[in-house]
Motif scaffolding. Structure first.
Motif, PDB file in Angstrom:
ATOM      1  N   LEU A   1      -6.447  -6.644   6.019  1.00  0.00           N
ATOM      2  CA  LEU A   1      -6.221  -7.696   5.026  1.00  0.00           C
ATOM      3  C   LEU A   1      -5.439  -7.200   3.816  1.00  0.00           C
ATOM      4  CD1 LEU A   1      -9.645  -9.571   5.070  1.00  0.00           C
ATOM      5  CD2 LEU A   1      -7.499 -10.210   6.174  1.00  0.00           C
ATOM      6  N   GLY A   2      -5.315  -5.881   3.682  1.00  0.00           N
ATOM      7  CA  GLY A   2      -4.564  -5.345   2.543  1.00  0.00           C
ATOM      8  C   GLY A   2      -5.447  -4.914   1.398  1.00  0.00           C
TER       9      GLY A   2
ATOM     10  N   ASN B   1      -6.100   1.346  -3.279  1.00  0.00           N
ATOM     11  CA  ASN B   1      -5.370   2.614  -3.451  1.00  0.00           C
ATOM     12  C   ASN B   1      -4.615   2.697  -4.776  1.00  0.00           C
ATOM     13  OD1 ASN B   1      -6.218   3.898  -1.169  1.00  0.00           O
ATOM     14  ND2 ASN B   1      -4.422   3.377   0.063  1.00  0.00           N
ATOM     15  N   PHE B   2      -4.239   1.508  -5.298  1.00  0.00           N
ATOM     16  CA  PHE B   2      -3.558   1.497  -6.589  1.00  0.00           C
ATOM     17  C   PHE B   2      -4.459   2.047  -7.706  1.00  0.00           C
ATOM     18  CE2 PHE B   2      -0.616  -1.652  -4.708  1.00  0.00           C
ATOM     19  CZ  PHE B   2       0.580  -1.058  -5.099  1.00  0.00           C
ATOM     20  N   PHE B   3      -5.776   1.899  -7.529  1.00  0.00           N
ATOM     21  CA  PHE B   3      -6.718   2.288  -8.586  1.00  0.00           C
ATOM     22  C   PHE B   3      -7.442   3.610  -8.284  1.00  0.00           C
ATOM     23  CE2 PHE B   3      -6.356  -2.331  -8.406  1.00  0.00           C
ATOM     24  CZ  PHE B   3      -5.869  -2.585  -9.674  1.00  0.00           C
ATOM     25  N   ARG B   4      -7.117   4.213  -7.140  1.00  0.00           N
ATOM     26  CA  ARG B   4      -7.780   5.477  -6.779  1.00  0.00           C
ATOM     27  C   ARG B   4      -6.849   6.659  -7.028  1.00  0.00           C
ATOM     28  NH1 ARG B   4      -9.596   3.068  -1.326  1.00  0.00           N
ATOM     29  NH2 ARG B   4     -11.660   2.231  -1.746  1.00  0.00           N
ATOM     30  N   ARG B   5      -7.479   7.813  -7.298  1.00  0.00           N
ATOM     31  CA  ARG B   5      -6.658   9.012  -7.455  1.00  0.00           C
ATOM     32  C   ARG B   5      -6.153   9.485  -6.100  1.00  0.00           C
ATOM     33  NH1 ARG B   5      -9.536  12.811 -12.022  1.00  0.00           N
ATOM     34  NH2 ARG B   5      -9.102  11.449 -13.765  1.00  0.00           N
ATOM     35  N   LYS B   6      -7.037   9.362  -5.102  1.00  0.00           N
ATOM     36  CA  LYS B   6      -6.655   9.799  -3.756  1.00  0.00           C
ATOM     37  C   LYS B   6      -6.604   8.570  -2.838  1.00  0.00           C
ATOM     38  CE  LYS B   6      -7.883  13.181  -0.270  1.00  0.00           C
ATOM     39  NZ  LYS B   6      -9.002  13.822   0.384  1.00  0.00           N
ATOM     40  N   ASP B   7      -5.466   8.416  -2.156  1.00  0.00           N
ATOM     41  CA  ASP B   7      -5.301   7.244  -1.292  1.00  0.00           C
ATOM     42  C   ASP B   7      -6.241   7.285  -0.094  1.00  0.00           C
ATOM     43  OD1 ASP B   7      -3.379   6.401  -2.948  1.00  0.00           O
ATOM     44  OD2 ASP B   7      -1.709   6.555  -1.523  1.00  0.00           O
ATOM     45  N   THR B   8      -6.789   6.120   0.239  1.00  0.00           N
ATOM     46  CA  THR B   8      -7.538   6.001   1.485  1.00  0.00           C
ATOM     47  C   THR B   8      -6.540   5.733   2.608  1.00  0.00           C
ATOM     48  OG1 THR B   8      -9.372   5.045   0.283  1.00  0.00           O
ATOM     49  CG2 THR B   8      -9.364   4.713   2.673  1.00  0.00           C
ATOM     50  N   GLU B   9      -6.784   6.341   3.747  1.00  0.00           N
ATOM     51  CA  GLU B   9      -5.855   6.190   4.872  1.00  0.00           C
ATOM     52  C   GLU B   9      -5.860   4.748   5.384  1.00  0.00           C
ATOM     53  OE1 GLU B   9      -5.300   7.874   9.404  1.00  0.00           O
ATOM     54  OE2 GLU B   9      -7.102   8.333   8.262  1.00  0.00           O
ATOM     55  N   HIS B  10      -4.670   4.246   5.731  1.00  0.00           N
ATOM     56  CA  HIS B  10      -4.583   2.916   6.336  1.00  0.00           C
ATOM     57  C   HIS B  10      -5.007   3.020   7.797  1.00  0.00           C
ATOM     58  CE1 HIS B  10      -2.651   1.226   2.848  1.00  0.00           C
ATOM     59  NE2 HIS B  10      -1.741   2.174   2.868  1.00  0.00           N
ATOM     60  N   LEU B  11      -6.029   2.261   8.167  1.00  0.00           N
ATOM     61  CA  LEU B  11      -6.538   2.374   9.535  1.00  0.00           C
ATOM     62  C   LEU B  11      -5.734   1.554  10.540  1.00  0.00           C
ATOM     63  CD1 LEU B  11     -10.412   2.319   8.989  1.00  0.00           C
ATOM     64  CD2 LEU B  11      -8.909   4.276   9.327  1.00  0.00           C
TER      65      LEU B  11
ATOM     66  N   GLN C   1       7.026   2.248   2.742  1.00  0.00           N
ATOM     67  CA  GLN C   1       5.960   1.580   3.498  1.00  0.00           C
ATOM     68  C   GLN C   1       4.872   0.987   2.598  1.00  0.00           C
ATOM     69  OE1 GLN C   1       3.099   2.182   7.292  1.00  0.00           O
ATOM     70  NE2 GLN C   1       4.848   3.456   7.108  1.00  0.00           N
ATOM     71  N   ASN C   2       4.489   1.698   1.546  1.00  0.00           N
ATOM     72  CA  ASN C   2       3.439   1.185   0.659  1.00  0.00           C
ATOM     73  C   ASN C   2       3.873  -0.085  -0.057  1.00  0.00           C
ATOM     74  OD1 ASN C   2       1.355   2.974   1.161  1.00  0.00           O
ATOM     75  ND2 ASN C   2       2.263   4.531  -0.181  1.00  0.00           N
ATOM     76  N   VAL C   3       5.140  -0.115  -0.468  1.00  0.00           N
ATOM     77  CA  VAL C   3       5.655  -1.318  -1.123  1.00  0.00           C
ATOM     78  C   VAL C   3       5.679  -2.477  -0.130  1.00  0.00           C
ATOM     79  CG1 VAL C   3       7.662  -2.334  -2.278  1.00  0.00           C
ATOM     80  CG2 VAL C   3       7.023   0.025  -2.739  1.00  0.00           C
ATOM     81  N   ALA C   4       6.048  -2.172   1.103  1.00  0.00           N
ATOM     82  CA  ALA C   4       6.083  -3.205   2.138  1.00  0.00           C
ATOM     83  C   ALA C   4       4.694  -3.822   2.329  1.00  0.00           C
ATOM     84  CB  ALA C   4       6.591  -2.618   3.451  1.00  0.00           C
ATOM     85  N   ARG C   5       3.667  -2.980   2.365  1.00  0.00           N
ATOM     86  CA  ARG C   5       2.298  -3.498   2.516  1.00  0.00           C
ATOM     87  C   ARG C   5       1.912  -4.372   1.320  1.00  0.00           C
ATOM     88  NH1 ARG C   5      -1.289  -1.018   6.320  1.00  0.00           N
ATOM     89  NH2 ARG C   5      -0.263   0.675   7.414  1.00  0.00           N
ATOM     90  N   ALA C   6       2.251  -3.896   0.121  1.00  0.00           N
ATOM     91  CA  ALA C   6       1.915  -4.667  -1.083  1.00  0.00           C
ATOM     92  C   ALA C   6       2.655  -6.000  -1.085  1.00  0.00           C
ATOM     93  CB  ALA C   6       2.267  -3.851  -2.323  1.00  0.00           C
ATOM     94  N   ALA C   7       3.932  -5.977  -0.648  1.00  0.00           N
ATOM     95  CA  ALA C   7       4.728  -7.211  -0.626  1.00  0.00           C
ATOM     96  C   ALA C   7       4.154  -8.212   0.365  1.00  0.00           C
ATOM     97  CB  ALA C   7       6.183  -6.897  -0.281  1.00  0.00           C
ATOM     98  N   LEU C   8       3.635  -7.710   1.493  1.00  0.00           N
ATOM     99  CA  LEU C   8       3.015  -8.606   2.476  1.00  0.00           C
ATOM    100  C   LEU C   8       1.772  -9.268   1.887  1.00  0.00           C
ATOM    101  CD1 LEU C   8       3.235  -6.490   5.750  1.00  0.00           C
ATOM    102  CD2 LEU C   8       4.384  -8.656   5.307  1.00  0.00           C
ATOM    103  N   PHE C   9       0.990  -8.503   1.139  1.00  0.00           N
ATOM    104  CA  PHE C   9      -0.201  -9.086   0.515  1.00  0.00           C
ATOM    105  C   PHE C   9       0.212 -10.116  -0.539  1.00  0.00           C
ATOM    106  CE2 PHE C   9      -3.580  -9.312  -2.609  1.00  0.00           C
ATOM    107  CZ  PHE C   9      -4.687  -9.541  -1.807  1.00  0.00           C
ATOM    108  N   LEU C  10       1.218  -9.759  -1.344  1.00  0.00           N
ATOM    109  CA  LEU C  10       1.702 -10.682  -2.377  1.00  0.00           C
ATOM    110  C   LEU C  10       2.195 -11.975  -1.734  1.00  0.00           C
ATOM    111  CD1 LEU C  10       2.491 -11.243  -5.345  1.00  0.00           C
ATOM    112  CD2 LEU C  10       4.687 -10.156  -4.878  1.00  0.00           C
TER     113      LEU C  10
END
Lengths: 543, 193
Positions: free
Chosen positions: A196-197, A203-213, A305-314
Motif C-alpha cells: 500500500l506504500g 521510511n521518510f521518518f526513519r533513520r534506517k530504511d525498512t526493506e520493501h517487501l 525508485q523511491n520517488v517512483a513509489r512515493a509518486a504512486l502513493f501520491l
C-alpha cells in the motif's frame, strides 16, 4: 506453409495449449475476451464517427445514444479491465514468485466481467437504454424515455462486472499476503504495508530504511486495485439506487419521487467514484506498467525508485480528491471545491504523470543502445499518448477554460480518446507483446510487417482522431450531440478517416495474433489445463 | 476585452505547438535510444528535480494565468457580490426551454445573469454564436440554483442550446436568436444577423 494450415495450427506449430498452466490459460482468456470487446468498442466508435458525418438511416436517435451509452462501458470494462486484470492476475504471483491465491476466483472474474459486459450491452442493443455512462440523476430512472426492463437489464450487467471486479480485488490482495500451503509463514501485515506504500511513507521518518517487501510493480498493482475496489462500491451503490426506482416506479407502479435524491450531491458522489477509474487506477496502473516494462526491456533497475513509489502513493491520494474538476460548470458547486479539488489537486496529476514519463525514459536510456522492439515502440507510443492527453486535461480543469470547453469534443477527443486509445491502449499492447511469449511458451509472431503496420496505423490514427475532434470542440462542437446540417463535416470526415485507420490497425493485429497461435491453440485456451499447478509457468527442467 | 474566440484560438495555437514538440521529442528519443554509444551514466538528480519543479510551475501557473487573462474567471468567483443589471429567468422542463422574454435584450458592457432552473432532468445552458462557436455554458442541475453571470462587449444575436445530454428527446433543444446584444461600439462578426 499454406494459409489454411497456418490459420488452424498457427505459426511454426502455433500455440500448444496442452503445455499451458491454468494461470497461463486464465490470463489468455482475459486477454482474448478483452481484445474482442475492444473490437466491438472500435466498431461502435466507427458507427458513431460515421453518424457524426451524416446520420445513418437505419439507426434512429434513441439507438445512436444507446450505442454511445455502451461504447465506453464496453471499452473500459469489457476491454481495458479484462486485459489489465488478466495481466495483473498473472504478474502478481509471477513477480512475487508464489502461486496465485485462487484459480477458481480468477476464472470467475473473467466470466462475470465478460458476461456482465454482454448483458449490459444487450440492454442498449435490444432496449435502447441510453442514460450514458454518466447516469446523471434522475435520467437513468426516467420512465418517460426508457423502459424499466431495459434499465434493469443494464444494471444487472453492471452488477455482474462489479462482482467480477470484487473477485479480482480480493484475489490480488490475498495473493500478496497469504501463506501458500507448505510455505514458511509469510509476514502478511508487513507485505500489505509495503504494497500500500505505508512502508515507503514510514521510511521518510526513519533513520534506517525498512526493506520493501514487494517489488515496485506490485506496489502499483496494489494501489491501483484499491481504487478498483472503491470504484466498484460506488458504482454498485448507484446501481442499487437506480434499481430501486426502476423496479418501484417501473414495475410496481409506485410513486418514488426523484427529488428525494439531490442531483448535485449524487453527481458529486458518482464522479468521486468514476474518477477513481479515470484519474486513479488508470494512471497508477499505467505508471506501474511503464516501470515494469522499462525494467524488463532495459534489464536495468528503475531510476529514482523511491520517488517512483512515493509518486504512486501520491497519485492514489490525488485520485480520491480530484473529482470536482468534472463539476466546474456546475454553478451550485462551491468555489472552494472547484479551485482546490478541481484546479489545484488536478494539477498534481501533471506532476505525478510527468515524473513517471521522466523515470521511464531515463531507465530505458541508461540501457542504450536498445533494439526498437514491438514492446518498446508501443511503450513509447503510450508515453506520447499521456504526454498529449494529460496537459489537455489540466487545461480543461481550469475555471476559465472549462467555461468554454466543458462538454465539447475537446474533452472527449484531445483528452479522453488520446489518453485511452493512444496512452492506455498502446501501453497495453506493449504489455501484450512482452507477455505473449511468456503466456504462450514462446510462440513466434506470424508477421513483423503486420506488427509495424499495426503500430503506425494505430498511433497516427489515434492522435489524428483526437486532434480533429479537439479542433471541432474548440470551434464549438458539443459531445453527445447530433449535428444534422454538416456544421463540422470537415473535422468529422478527417476524424472518421483516422478512426478507420485505427480499426484497420486492430484487424491487422488480430489477424497477426490468430495466425501466430492458430485457431486450434486459440480455442484450446478455454479447455481445462492438464497441468495441476497454481504456479504461473512450468519450470523448464535441464536435461 | 478578449472573448471566447480569442482565448480558444490561443489555445489551439499553443496546444498545437506543444503537441508537435512532444511528438518530436519522442521521435528524437526513439532515434537516439537505438544508436550506438553508451549513455553518459545516471541522469543527475538536479535535472530530475528541476524538471519536477517546472511541472509544478506549469500546473499551477496555468490557473494564475487564466485568472488574470480570462475575463470571466474573477467575475464568476465573485458573482455573489456583484449586482447584475438584469436577470433572465430560464426554465427547463420536459426537454423544452422556456424564456420569460421571447428575445433576451442584453445591454452592452453590463453584468447580466442567466438564471436557469430545471425540475426534472439535468440539462445545459449554452450561448452560441451564429457560426456555432461557443460564448459560454453552464450545467442546469435539477432542483438546484444555476446562475451564469456574463458581460457582452460586442453587438450580436446569439442562439442558446442545451449543452448537456438529457436523453434522446433532448438532443435538439435549441432556441435561435434568443439573445440580442446592442449598444456596443464593436460588432461580433461571427454572430451578426
Amino acid at each position: 506453409m499454406s494459409f489454411v494450415k497456418a490459420l488452424i495450427d498457427g505459426n511454426e506449430g502455433g500455440l500448444k495449449h496442452e503445455g499451458m498452466t491454468p494461470m497461463q490459460k486464465i490470463a489468455m482468456r482475459f486477454v482474448v475476451i478483452g481484445l474482442l470487446y475492444y473490437g466491438l468498442a472500435a466498431l461502435e466508435g466507427m458507427i458513431m464517427r460515421l453518424y457524426e458525418i451524416k446520420p445513418l438511416p437505419f439507426i434512429d436517435e434513441s439507438h445512436f445514444f444507446s450505442i454511445m451509452t455502451v461504447h465506453p462501458m464496453v471499452g473500459i470494462f469489457g476491454s481495458s479491465y479484462m486485459i489489465v486484470f488478466g495481466a495483473f492476475l498473472f504478474l502478481t504471483p509471477f513477480l512475487m514468485k508464489k502461486p496465485i491465491y485462487s484459480l477458481k476466483l480468477a476464472n470467475w472474474s473473467w466470466i462475470t466481467i465478460g458476461g456482465g459486459t454482454l448483458i449490459m450491452w444487450l440492454a442498449g442493443f435490444i432496449f435502447s437504454y441510453a442514460p450514458l455512462y454518466t447516469l446523471y440523476w434522475p435520467l437513468p430512472a426516467d420512465m418517460q424515455q426508457f423502459s424499466a426492463i431495459g434499465g434493469i437489464v443494464y444494471i444487472v450487467g453492471v452488477v455482474g462486472i462489479m462482482i467480477g471486479t470484487f473477485f479480482y480485488t480480493y484475489n490480488i490482495f490475498k495473493t500478496i499476503v497469504y501463506t501458500p500451503k507448505g510455505w514458511e509463514k509469510q509476514p502478511s501485515a508487513a507485505l500489505l504495508r509495503s504494497a500500500l506504500g505505508l512502508t515507503a511513507i514510514a521510511n521518510f521518518f526513519r533513520r534506517k530504511d525498512t526493506e520493501h517487501l514487494v517489488p515496485l510493480p506490485i506496489a502499483a498493482i496494489a494501489r491501483g486495485t484499491i481504487d478498483v475496489g472503491l470504484n466498484a462500491i460506488v458504482i454498485m451503490s448507484a446501481g442499487v439506487l437506480i434499481l430501486i426506482y426502476l423496479v418501484g416506479n417501473g414495475l410496481f407502479g409506485m410513486d418514488l419521487q426523484h427529488t428525494w435524491v439531490d442531483a448535485l450531491l449524487y453527481k458529486n458522489m458518482f464522479w468521486w467514484g468514476l474518477d477513481l477509474v479515470a484519474d486513479g487506477l488508470v494512471l497508477v496502473f499505467v505508471a506501474g506498467t511503464w516501470y515494469l516494462l522499462a525494467m524488463m526491456i532495459s534489464g536495468k533497475d528503475l531510476y529514482m525508485q523511491n520517488v517512483a513509489r512515493a509518486a504512486l502513493f501520491l497519485e492514489m491520494v490525488v485520485s480520491w480528491t480530484v473529482w470536482s474538476h468534472h463539476l466546474m460548470s456546475d454553478q451550485g458547486q462551491s468555489n472552494f471545491l472547484k479551485v482546490l479539488s478541481g484546479e489545484v489537486v488536478t494539477a498534481l496529476e501533471l506532476i505525478t504523470q510527468g515524473i513517471a514519463v521522466f523515470i521511464t525514459l531515463t531507465t530505458l536510456y541508461k540501457a542504450k543502445p536498445i533494439k526498437m522492439s514491438n514492446e518498446l515502440k508501443f511503450l513509447l507510443g503510450g508515453i506520447l499518448g499521456f504526454m498529449l492527453a494529460v496537459p489537455a486535461g489540466i487545461i480543461q480543469a481550469d475555471l476559465g477554460m472549462n467555461r468554454v470547453l466543458h462538454n465539447t469534443q475537446w474533452i472527449i477527443g484531445n483528452h479522453v480518446h488520446v489518453a485511452v486509445l493512444v496512452g492506455l491502449t498502446m501501453t497495453l499492447y506493449s504489455a501484450i507483446y512482452v507477455l505473449f511469449p511468456i503466456l504462450t511458451n514462446g510462440v513466434k509472431l506470424y508477421s513483423q510487417k503486420l506488427a509495424d503496420a499495426h503500430f503506425w496505423l494505430h498511433l497516427v490514427g489515434g492522435i489524428g482522431m483526437g486532434a480533429f475532434m479537439g479542433m471541432a470542440g474548440i470551434d464549438g462542437m458539443l459531445r453527445r450531440t447530433i449535428y444534422y446540417n454538416g456544421e463540422y463535416n470537415t473535422y468529422m470526415i478527417l476524424a472518421g478517416i483516422c478512426g478507420a485507420m485505427m480499426m484497420l490497425a486492430f484487424v491487422l493485429f488480430l489477424y497477426n495474433v490468430i495466425m501466430s497461435v492458430g485457431l486450434k491453440g486459440l480455442f484450446g485456451i478455454y479447455k481445462s489445463s492438464k497441468i495441476d499447478t497454481n504456479d504461473c509457468i512450468v519450470e523448464q527442467k535441464d536435461n | 476585452m478578449s472573448d471566447s474566440v480569442d482565448i480558444l484560438s490561443t489555445l489551439k495555437l499553443v496546444y498545437t505547438i506543444y503537441a508537435l514538440a512532444a511528438i518530436s521529442i519522442i521521435g528524437w528519443y526513439a532515434y537516439r535510444i537505438t544508436r550506438d554509444g553508451e549513455s553518459k551514466g545516471v541522469v543527475r538528480p538536479v535535472y530530475f528535480w528541476s524538471y519536477a519543479g517546472v511541472l509544478v510551475i506549469l500546473g499551477t501557473g496555468l490557473h494564475f494565468l487564466t485568472f488574470n487573462v480570462v475575463p470571466w474567471v474573477p467575475m464568476d468567483l465573485d458573482r455573489a457580490n456583484i449586482k447584475a443589471e438584469k436577470t433572465f429567468k430560464i426554465r427547463y422542463e420536459k426537454h423544452k426551454i422556456d424564456l420569460d422574454e421571447k428575445q433576451m435584450q442584453v445591454p452592452c458592457g453590463k453584468y447580466v445573469v442567466f438564471d436557469a432552473y430545471s425540475n426534472d432532468l439535468t440539462y445545459g445552458f449554452g450561448i452560441f454564436r451564429q457560426d456555432n462557436t461557443m460564448v459560454a455554458q453552464m450545467q442546469v442541475v435539477p432542483d438546484n440554483g444555476n446562475d451564469l453571470m456574463w458581460i457582452f462587449h460586442k453587438n450580436g444575436t446569439y442562439n442558446i442550446r442545451s449543452t448537456e445530454y438529457s436523453g434522446p428527446k433532448g438532443s435538439q433543444m435549441i432556441i435561435e436568436d434568443a439573445i440580442v446584444v446592442s449598444g456596443c461600439q464593436e460588432d461580433d462578426i461571427r454572430s451578426m444577423r
